[in-house]
Design a protein around this motif. Structure first.
Motif, PDB file in Angstrom:
ATOM      1  N   ILE A  84      -6.737   0.990  -4.451  1.00  0.00           N
ATOM      2  CA  ILE A  84      -6.038   2.158  -4.152  1.00  0.00           C
ATOM      3  C   ILE A  84      -4.979   1.810  -3.082  1.00  0.00           C
ATOM      4  O   ILE A  84      -3.900   1.866  -3.121  1.00  0.00           O
ATOM      5  N   SER A  85      -5.571   1.307  -2.293  1.00  0.00           N
ATOM      6  CA  SER A  85      -4.996   0.834  -1.015  1.00  0.00           C
ATOM      7  C   SER A  85      -3.825  -0.195  -1.298  1.00  0.00           C
ATOM      8  O   SER A  85      -2.828  -0.314  -0.936  1.00  0.00           O
ATOM      9  N   GLY A  86      -4.302  -1.243  -2.235  1.00  0.00           N
ATOM     10  CA  GLY A  86      -3.390  -2.034  -2.488  1.00  0.00           C
ATOM     11  C   GLY A  86      -2.438  -1.536  -3.409  1.00  0.00           C
ATOM     12  O   GLY A  86      -1.117  -1.849  -3.418  1.00  0.00           O
ATOM     13  N   LEU A  87      -2.542  -0.608  -4.439  1.00  0.00           N
ATOM     14  CA  LEU A  87      -1.519   0.141  -5.182  1.00  0.00           C
ATOM     15  C   LEU A  87      -0.344   0.856  -4.274  1.00  0.00           C
ATOM     16  O   LEU A  87       0.524   0.829  -4.746  1.00  0.00           O
ATOM     17  N   SER A  88      -0.960   1.393  -3.130  1.00  0.00           N
ATOM     18  CA  SER A  88      -0.183   2.099  -2.362  1.00  0.00           C
ATOM     19  C   SER A  88       0.829   1.139  -1.506  1.00  0.00           C
ATOM     20  O   SER A  88       2.057   1.141  -1.202  1.00  0.00           O
ATOM     21  N   SER A  89       0.291  -0.082  -1.297  1.00  0.00           N
ATOM     22  CA  SER A  89       0.981  -0.952  -0.529  1.00  0.00           C
ATOM     23  C   SER A  89       2.160  -1.554  -1.403  1.00  0.00           C
ATOM     24  O   SER A  89       3.357  -1.965  -0.943  1.00  0.00           O
ATOM     25  N   LEU A  90       2.012  -1.646  -2.497  1.00  0.00           N
ATOM     26  CA  LEU A  90       2.947  -2.132  -3.780  1.00  0.00           C
ATOM     27  C   LEU A  90       4.003  -1.243  -4.284  1.00  0.00           C
ATOM     28  O   LEU A  90       4.609  -1.219  -4.937  1.00  0.00           O
ATOM     29  N   ALA A  91       3.711   0.057  -3.568  1.00  0.00           N
ATOM     30  CA  ALA A  91       4.338   1.311  -3.750  1.00  0.00           C
ATOM     31  C   ALA A  91       4.527   1.718  -5.396  1.00  0.00           C
ATOM     32  O   ALA A  91       5.522   2.037  -5.861  1.00  0.00           O
ATOM     33  N   LEU A  92       3.294   2.014  -5.684  1.00  0.00           N
ATOM     34  CA  LEU A  92       3.177   2.705  -7.113  1.00  0.00           C
ATOM     35  C   LEU A  92       3.454   4.255  -6.715  1.00  0.00           C
ATOM     36  O   LEU A  92       3.032   5.007  -5.848  1.00  0.00           O
ATOM     37  N   PRO A  93       4.274   4.732  -7.806  1.00  0.00           N
ATOM     38  CA  PRO A  93       4.638   6.040  -7.973  1.00  0.00           C
ATOM     39  C   PRO A  93       3.610   6.962  -7.471  1.00  0.00           C
ATOM     40  O   PRO A  93       2.383   6.721  -8.411  1.00  0.00           O
ATOM     41  N   GLY A  94       3.695   7.891  -6.920  1.00  0.00           N
ATOM     42  CA  GLY A  94       2.527   8.910  -6.661  1.00  0.00           C
ATOM     43  C   GLY A  94       1.946   8.736  -5.316  1.00  0.00           C
ATOM     44  O   GLY A  94       0.928   9.320  -4.835  1.00  0.00           O
ATOM     45  N   LEU A  95       1.840   7.485  -4.707  1.00  0.00           N
ATOM     46  CA  LEU A  95       1.138   6.991  -3.640  1.00  0.00           C
ATOM     47  C   LEU A  95       2.410   6.776  -2.411  1.00  0.00           C
ATOM     48  O   LEU A  95       3.821   6.827  -2.833  1.00  0.00           O
ATOM     49  N   SER A  96       1.962   6.886  -1.272  1.00  0.00           N
ATOM     50  CA  SER A  96       2.925   7.317  -0.181  1.00  0.00           C
ATOM     51  C   SER A  96       3.914   5.970   0.045  1.00  0.00           C
ATOM     52  O   SER A  96       4.965   6.626   0.255  1.00  0.00           O
ATOM     53  N   SER A  97       3.773   4.786  -0.134  1.00  0.00           N
ATOM     54  CA  SER A  97       4.574   3.984   0.181  1.00  0.00           C
ATOM     55  C   SER A  97       6.036   3.764  -0.779  1.00  0.00           C
ATOM     56  O   SER A  97       6.984   3.497  -0.729  1.00  0.00           O
ATOM     57  N   TYR A  98       5.444   4.456  -2.036  1.00  0.00           N
ATOM     58  CA  TYR A  98       6.717   4.672  -3.067  1.00  0.00           C
ATOM     59  C   TYR A  98       7.844   5.361  -2.700  1.00  0.00           C
ATOM     60  O   TYR A  98       8.989   5.061  -2.840  1.00  0.00           O
ATOM     61  N   VAL A  99       7.762   6.476  -1.915  1.00  0.00           N
ATOM     62  CA  VAL A  99       8.611   7.294  -1.665  1.00  0.00           C
ATOM     63  C   VAL A  99       9.647   6.657  -0.403  1.00  0.00           C
ATOM     64  O   VAL A  99      10.764   6.422  -0.486  1.00  0.00           O
ATOM     65  N   SER A 100       8.934   5.937   0.346  1.00  0.00           N
ATOM     66  CA  SER A 100       9.725   5.549   1.575  1.00  0.00           C
ATOM     67  C   SER A 100      10.407   4.132   1.024  1.00  0.00           C
ATOM     68  O   SER A 100      11.584   3.794   1.304  1.00  0.00           O
ATOM     69  N   GLU A 101       9.649   3.347   0.186  1.00  0.00           N
ATOM     70  CA  GLU A 101      10.592   2.201  -0.405  1.00  0.00           C
ATOM     71  C   GLU A 101      11.716   2.710  -1.197  1.00  0.00           C
ATOM     72  O   GLU A 101      12.793   1.906  -1.253  1.00  0.00           O
ATOM     73  N   PHE A 102      11.484   3.555  -2.054  1.00  0.00           N
ATOM     74  CA  PHE A 102      12.652   4.341  -2.928  1.00  0.00           C
ATOM     75  C   PHE A 102      13.695   4.576  -1.995  1.00  0.00           C
ATOM     76  O   PHE A 102      14.887   4.168  -2.239  1.00  0.00           O
ATOM     77  N   LEU A 103      13.554   5.194  -0.915  1.00  0.00           N
ATOM     78  CA  LEU A 103      14.446   5.796  -0.091  1.00  0.00           C
ATOM     79  C   LEU A 103      15.205   4.626   0.806  1.00  0.00           C
ATOM     80  O   LEU A 103      16.528   4.463   0.788  1.00  0.00           O
ATOM     81  N   VAL A 104      14.454   3.712   0.853  1.00  0.00           N
ATOM     82  CA  VAL A 104      14.937   2.251   1.740  1.00  0.00           C
ATOM     83  C   VAL A 104      15.925   1.519   0.563  1.00  0.00           C
ATOM     84  O   VAL A 104      17.010   1.465   1.185  1.00  0.00           O
ATOM     85  N   LEU A 105      15.545   1.444  -0.235  1.00  0.00           N
ATOM     86  CA  LEU A 105      16.258   0.789  -1.368  1.00  0.00           C
ATOM     87  C   LEU A 105      17.663   1.541  -1.998  1.00  0.00           C
ATOM     88  O   LEU A 105      18.705   1.193  -2.012  1.00  0.00           O
ATOM     89  N   ALA A 106      17.461   2.998  -1.985  1.00  0.00           N
ATOM     90  CA  ALA A 106      18.549   3.670  -2.505  1.00  0.00           C
ATOM     91  C   ALA A 106      19.499   3.882  -1.434  1.00  0.00           C
ATOM     92  O   ALA A 106      20.727   3.622  -1.587  1.00  0.00           O
ATOM     93  N   GLY A 107      19.000   3.865  -0.048  1.00  0.00           N
ATOM     94  CA  GLY A 107      19.843   3.981   1.111  1.00  0.00           C
ATOM     95  C   GLY A 107      20.679   2.600   1.173  1.00  0.00           C
ATOM     96  O   GLY A 107      21.890   2.671   1.544  1.00  0.00           O
TER      97      GLY A 107
END
Length: 513
Positions: free
Chosen positions: A388-411
């Motif tokens: 689960i920690s690894g999936l959050s690190s790779l930005a799996l949708p539904g886990l925390s890093s996904y939101v921030s990584e998406f915003l960075v790339l979109a911005g």
């Protein structure tokens, strides 16, 4: 409660706690751990009070302010205050410290010398004091003092309590950091001469958008601050101290080093490089964006090829910091908000990976990935939480890093499509280094244990340690609004200082709508 100097208390409480621990007599040395944990929880409570008093809708640049003259001849003040970005990072430090203290409960073993145990936990509290101070400082010189002071407890935590090559790692860490600090000191002195001066001439409010001098001077000052922050972040090519420090440090120390301290680099880029030198920031953006993309890809490739588990996690952070810097220098509200949220999410994701890796290593005594395999059959809870920690690190949708990584790339895509396209390859690399590592560690036939017997799964203390981290993945993955509401006003104010606005949306033909 509104009259309390909350930011000062957030520093004084852990500092007093560390002094109490050091003064404990040898017969009472076992109290060091519960005292440290209790003090860190009290600090967290004060942090939550500060959050409760912070007004997201206020037009004030900084809140919870304290200002006292310190060295008026040079315009230096003991000045504290936070915006949403600084407060969120203080809360990150306050949350992770008790988690790390509980995780490190038995780091030194049951037979540890009382003096070593007291020193270890006292240093952790001193580190918390300096982490709060560096984010709460509202005076450039005070920021520099805390920036350098943080090196001392980290140096001793690595050099005294780390692995076999701890002295090498500690010296390399201190040398890189001191070089960055000396370069920053030159820039701070230059800032003194180019600033508005006065009794409080080093205040952030006095310097934001008001640094004088020629264009060339401002660019040199920008470069001085940026190099120091790039080393701290760390970014390619000044990242090489991090894998050694993370591999030799205790897991709890690695969490605070990578999860919180390194955020000083990206925080400083937002606060100083953009806020003080807007023209120079625009001038340097193409180079910084290029370095950030290289960091994303290079860190991911090194992580895939790493044979040491702790070094692998450190290399993933080089990649993630590249994304954070990319969002900052994209200079869009979406990218800036994503980068700031990424600082928080990366702190929790890295904490999960480092602490669970530490639990795994403590059971088998080696950091070599090749020495594992099939451990999900023996320690299923450890394997599941690591995944689960690894999936959050790779930005799996539904886990925390996904939101921030998406915003960075979109911005970033709004202004630099080529950079966003290359950085997106980092997602592919992240999937590879996380899933391949999980496969090598936990899948395969059941391992055979002969000498020490079969290892146990996560115990109650270890589950209590990891539970809030897993919860953060889910909460911030599905409901990041409280953090975004906290940081968005500060991001917008920073971009206003730089004098940039978001690009207008375009239609399919490429023209503005």
């Amino acid at each position: 409660m509104s009259g309390l100097p909350l930011l000062t208390l957030l520093m004084v409480v852990p500092l007093v706690g560390s002094a109490v621990i050091w003064l404990l007599p040898s017969a009472s040395s076992r109290l060091a751990k519960p005292i440290a944990l209790g003090v860190s929880l009290l600090t967290l409570a004060l942090g939550l009070v500060a959050w409760g008093q912070f007004d997201n809708g206020s037009s004030e640049r900084y809140q919870l302010t304290e200002t006292h003259s310190w060295i008026p001849q040079f315009g230096v003040s003991y000045a504290l205050g936070v915006d949403g970005i600084a407060l969120s990072l203080i809360l990150l430090a306050a949350i992770l410290t008790p988690i790390c203290l509980l995780a490190a409960w038995n780091d030194l073993g049951e037979d540890a010398e009382p003096a070593r145990e007291k020193t270890y936990f006292a240093l952790m509290l001193i580190l918390l004091t300096f982490m709060v101070g560096v984010f709460a400082a509202r005076d450039v010189f005070l920021f520099y003092v805390f920036f350098e002071a943080m090196l001392v407890p980290v140096y001793f935590l690595i050099g005294m309590f780390g692995g076999p090559r701890r002295q090498y790692a500690a010296v390399k860490f201190i040398l890189f950091s001191l070089v960055g600090g000396l370069i920053m000191l030159v820039a701070v002195i230059g800032l003194y001469f180019q600033g508005p001066g006065g009794d409080h001439g080093f205040l952030y409010e006095s310097l934001e958008g008001a640094v004088g001098g020629s264009t060339a001077t401002q660019r040199w000052l920008f470069v001085g601050f940026f190099i120091a922050f790039a080393i701290k972040a760390p970014m390619w090519p000044v990242h090489t101290w991090l894998p050694d420090a993370a591999a030799e440090a205790r897991p709890a120390t690695a969490v605070l080093l990578v999860g919180v301290l390194d955020k000083v680099g990206t925080f400083g880029m937002l606060r100083f490089c953009l806020g003080f030198f807007p023209e120079a920031a625009k001038w340097a953006t193409p180079v910084v964006i290029t370095l950030a993309v290289i960091s994303v890809l290079y860190g991911g490739l090194l992580a895939i090829g790493s044979r040491d588990l702790m070094r692998l996690i450190a290399f993933t952070s080089v990649s993630h910091f590249g994304l954070i810097v990319l969002g900052i220098f994209a200079m869009t509200t979406t990218g800036g908000a994503g980068s700031t949220l990424y600082m928080i999410n990366h702190g929790f994701a890295t904490a999960g990976l480092f602490l669970l890796a530490g639990f795994l290593i403590s059971r088998h005594g080696t950091q070599r990935i090749a020495d594992y395999g099939g451990w999900q059959r023996v320690t299923p809870v450890l394997a599941g939480t690591f995944l689960i920690s690894g999936l959050s690190s790779l930005a799996l949708p539904g886990l925390s890093s996904y939101v921030s990584e998406f915003l960075v790339l979109a911005g970033t895509f709004q202004r630099y499509q080529w950079a966003a396209a290359f950085a997106t390859l980092g997602i592919v690399l992240a999937a590879l280094y996380i899933l391949l590592t999980y496969q090598r560690l936990f899948t395969g036939p059941r391992p055979t244990f002969v000498e020490a017997g079969e290892p146990r799964d996560l115990g109650l203390r270890e589950r209590v340690v990891i539970a809030p981290i897993i919860a953060s993945f889910l909460v911030l993955g599905f409901f990041p609004k409280p953090v975004l509401d906290l940081v968005n006003p500060a991001v917008k104010q920073t971009l206003q200082l730089v004098g940039v606005t978001d690009p207008a949306p375009t239609n399919a033909s490429g023209s503005a709508k």
